[in-house]
Design a protein around this motif. Structure first.
Motif, mmCIF file in Angstrom:
data_model
loop_
_atom_site.group_PDB
_atom_site.id
_atom_site.type_symbol
_atom_site.label_atom_id
_atom_site.label_comp_id
_atom_site.label_asym_id
_atom_site.label_seq_id
_atom_site.Cartn_x
_atom_site.Cartn_y
_atom_site.Cartn_z
ATOM 1 N N MET A 81 47.674 67.692 -2.884
ATOM 2 C CA MET A 81 48.356 68.500 -1.962
ATOM 3 C C MET A 81 48.019 70.421 -1.709
ATOM 4 O O MET A 81 48.064 70.766 -3.128
ATOM 5 C CB MET A 81 50.111 68.269 -2.442
ATOM 6 C CG MET A 81 50.920 68.857 -1.534
ATOM 7 S SD MET A 81 53.114 68.532 -1.911
ATOM 8 C CE MET A 81 53.329 66.931 -2.017
ATOM 9 N N LYS A 82 48.360 70.583 -0.560
ATOM 10 C CA LYS A 82 48.088 71.888 -0.217
ATOM 11 C C LYS A 82 49.291 72.778 -1.557
ATOM 12 O O LYS A 82 50.296 72.649 -1.410
ATOM 13 C CB LYS A 82 48.392 72.460 0.692
ATOM 14 C CG LYS A 82 47.487 73.101 1.157
ATOM 15 C CD LYS A 82 48.302 73.265 3.401
ATOM 16 C CE LYS A 82 50.213 73.707 3.144
ATOM 17 N NZ LYS A 82 50.371 73.509 4.735
ATOM 18 N N ARG B 193 52.986 72.112 -5.088
ATOM 19 C CA ARG B 193 53.355 70.745 -5.152
ATOM 20 C C ARG B 193 54.506 70.156 -4.312
ATOM 21 O O ARG B 193 54.520 68.643 -3.538
ATOM 22 C CB ARG B 193 53.418 70.221 -7.069
ATOM 23 C CG ARG B 193 52.201 70.017 -7.719
ATOM 24 C CD ARG B 193 52.500 69.292 -8.858
ATOM 25 N NE ARG B 193 52.484 69.581 -9.447
ATOM 26 C CZ ARG B 193 51.986 70.885 -10.808
ATOM 27 N NH1 ARG B 193 50.933 70.759 -10.712
ATOM 28 N NH2 ARG B 193 53.010 71.158 -11.520
ATOM 29 N N ASP C 141 55.674 71.031 0.472
ATOM 30 C CA ASP C 141 54.981 71.316 1.990
ATOM 31 C C ASP C 141 56.290 69.525 1.973
ATOM 32 O O ASP C 141 57.037 69.676 3.266
ATOM 33 C CB ASP C 141 53.757 70.436 1.533
ATOM 34 C CG ASP C 141 53.099 71.210 2.174
ATOM 35 O OD1 ASP C 141 53.665 72.815 2.354
ATOM 36 O OD2 ASP C 141 52.018 71.235 2.563
ATOM 37 N N GLU C 142 55.997 68.429 1.278
ATOM 38 C CA GLU C 142 57.588 67.623 0.947
ATOM 39 C C GLU C 142 58.380 68.369 1.463
ATOM 40 O O GLU C 142 59.234 67.222 2.168
ATOM 41 C CB GLU C 142 56.819 66.000 0.054
ATOM 42 C CG GLU C 142 57.109 65.331 0.453
ATOM 43 C CD GLU C 142 57.178 64.323 -0.280
ATOM 44 O OE1 GLU C 142 56.708 64.363 -1.837
ATOM 45 O OE2 GLU C 142 56.665 63.073 -0.326
ATOM 46 N N ARG D 80 50.385 62.866 8.330
ATOM 47 C CA ARG D 80 50.993 62.360 6.292
ATOM 48 C C ARG D 80 52.505 61.907 6.456
ATOM 49 O O ARG D 80 52.746 61.178 5.838
ATOM 50 C CB ARG D 80 50.450 61.839 5.408
ATOM 51 C CG ARG D 80 49.080 63.410 5.369
ATOM 52 C CD ARG D 80 48.024 63.534 3.791
ATOM 53 N NE ARG D 80 48.731 64.587 3.944
ATOM 54 C CZ ARG D 80 49.566 65.205 2.459
ATOM 55 N NH1 ARG D 80 49.608 63.574 1.561
ATOM 56 N NH2 ARG D 80 49.660 66.331 2.024
ATOM 57 N N LEU E 196 55.894 62.003 2.033
ATOM 58 C CA LEU E 196 54.579 62.258 2.748
ATOM 59 C C LEU E 196 53.796 60.800 1.657
ATOM 60 O O LEU E 196 53.795 60.006 0.891
ATOM 61 C CB LEU E 196 53.247 63.297 1.846
ATOM 62 C CG LEU E 196 54.074 64.648 2.623
ATOM 63 C CD1 LEU E 196 54.051 65.460 1.781
ATOM 64 C CD2 LEU E 196 53.711 64.391 4.081
#
Lengths: 84, 253
Positions: free
Chosen positions: A1-2, B168, B171-172, B241, B249
């Motif tokens: 993950m980014k 980690r 984003d999600e 995604r 994701l």
């Protein structure tokens, strides 16, 4: 993950060894009462270097009664008048 | 016989996601109830575990009221449910205490942002639960804020671990609110079940977490418009995604 987080230098001057960084040392005496007509009395102590975390810990640990008031006093601020 | 079940796939999907995220957060927190850095932190982790599992326990029964839930009754009980509507980041145990704090500070706060937007929901069961969750989550946010500052200020490997953990989850968690035209969240907004659209929810969320991160020198790709007060991600989120049904994701294909 980014990996999105950009980290500037830590505000603290130098990196603290991992064990020391996670070991808290400041002791807070916890006082509480269940009824307004009661005086506050000591119910225990917790260890936390941060006052906000100290509040979380006190509420988590001493949750056996529905307190009407709970206060924290840093142990280093307690002045002994007559030593035991 | 006329069915009294609610036919609302959007609300069913979001409630499923809230329940699954709360359930898995509780299970992941539980693992650290005897592994936190201090006794005090362990007790706090146990208390937060109870809260999260309690929230999940009040959400799963709501799914029974939906037509979408009647299709497969095994999906209504967390013990038999195998559908995954929680973040993919919750699929495995936390890698360390920094992961606990990242989930606590980022994901739990995002879910609370949603519940805060549902405190005057037109769907009464959600409204009642939202108010209680928001009240109980105050302590969780304080815990997350305190530990983010503590780990960040420690510097060195401790700070680096925190940065990696935040990366980690970042984003999600931002994706969970959905793109601004997400039909699911839009339907909830149009029906008066929440009081904000996805972009507004994301902005409210960033308004909570960004000041805390900025204070300890952790910058995220986010802009803040002083005039409007809005916060927005400045880098594109991985929507390709992101699964709009499960709100999580997937792997890169």
């Amino acid at each position: 993950m980014k990996r999105a987080t950009k980290s500037k230098a830590a505000p603290a001057a130098a990196a603290t060894p991992r064990r020391d960084a996670l070991t808290e040392t400041r002791v807070w005496q916890v006082y509480a009462r269940q009824k307004y007509e009661e005086p506050l009395h000591e119910i225990g102590a917790i260890v936390a270097d941060d006052v906000e975390l100290a509040k979380v810990y006190a509420r988590s640990i001493y949750d056996e009664f529905a307190w009407v008031e709970m206060t924290l006093i840093p142990r280093e601020h307690i002045v002994t008048v007559i030593a035991s | 016989m006329v069915s009294t079940a609610i036919d609302n796939a959007a609300l069913f999907a979001v409630l499923s996601s809230l329940a699954d995220n709360k359930q898995l957060l509780g299970r992941r927190y539980a693992h650290w109830s005897n592994g936190a850095p201090s006794l005090e932190a362990a007790v706090a982790a146990a208390a937060m575990t109870q809260d999260e599992l309690g929230h999940a326990r009040t959400l799963y029964p709501l799914l029974e009221q939906f037509e979408q839930g009647q299709a497969d009754l095994t999906q209504l009980d967390p013990m038999t449910r195998d559908a995954r509507y929680a973040l993919a980041a919750l699929d495995h145990e936390f890698l360390g205490w920094a992961d606990f704090i990242a989930a606590n500070f980022l994901l739990d706060t995002a879910l609370t942002t949603f519940f805060a937007a549902a405190q005057d929901s037109s769907y009464e069961p959600l409204r009642a639960r939202a108010r209680k969750v928001v009240q109980e989550e105050r302590l969780h946010l304080t815990h997350g804020e305190g530990w983010v500052a503590r780990l960040a200020n420690a510097g060195g490997a401790v700070r680096a671990n925190l940065v990696e953990a935040l990366g980690r989850w970042w984003d999600e968690t931002l994706c969970w609110f959905g793109p601004d035209d997400d039909p699911t969240m839009r339907r909830l907004y149009d029906d008066g079940m929440i009081d904000a659209t996805p972009d507004t929810l994301r902005s409210r969320y960033l308004a909570v977490v960004m000041p805390v991160l900025s204070r300890v020198g952790l910058d995220e790709p986010v802009s803040h418009d002083e005039a409007s007060g809005e916060w927005r991600p400045t880098e594109s989120l991985p929507w390709a995604r992101w699964d709009a049904t499960t709100r999580r994701l997937g792997v890169i294909s």
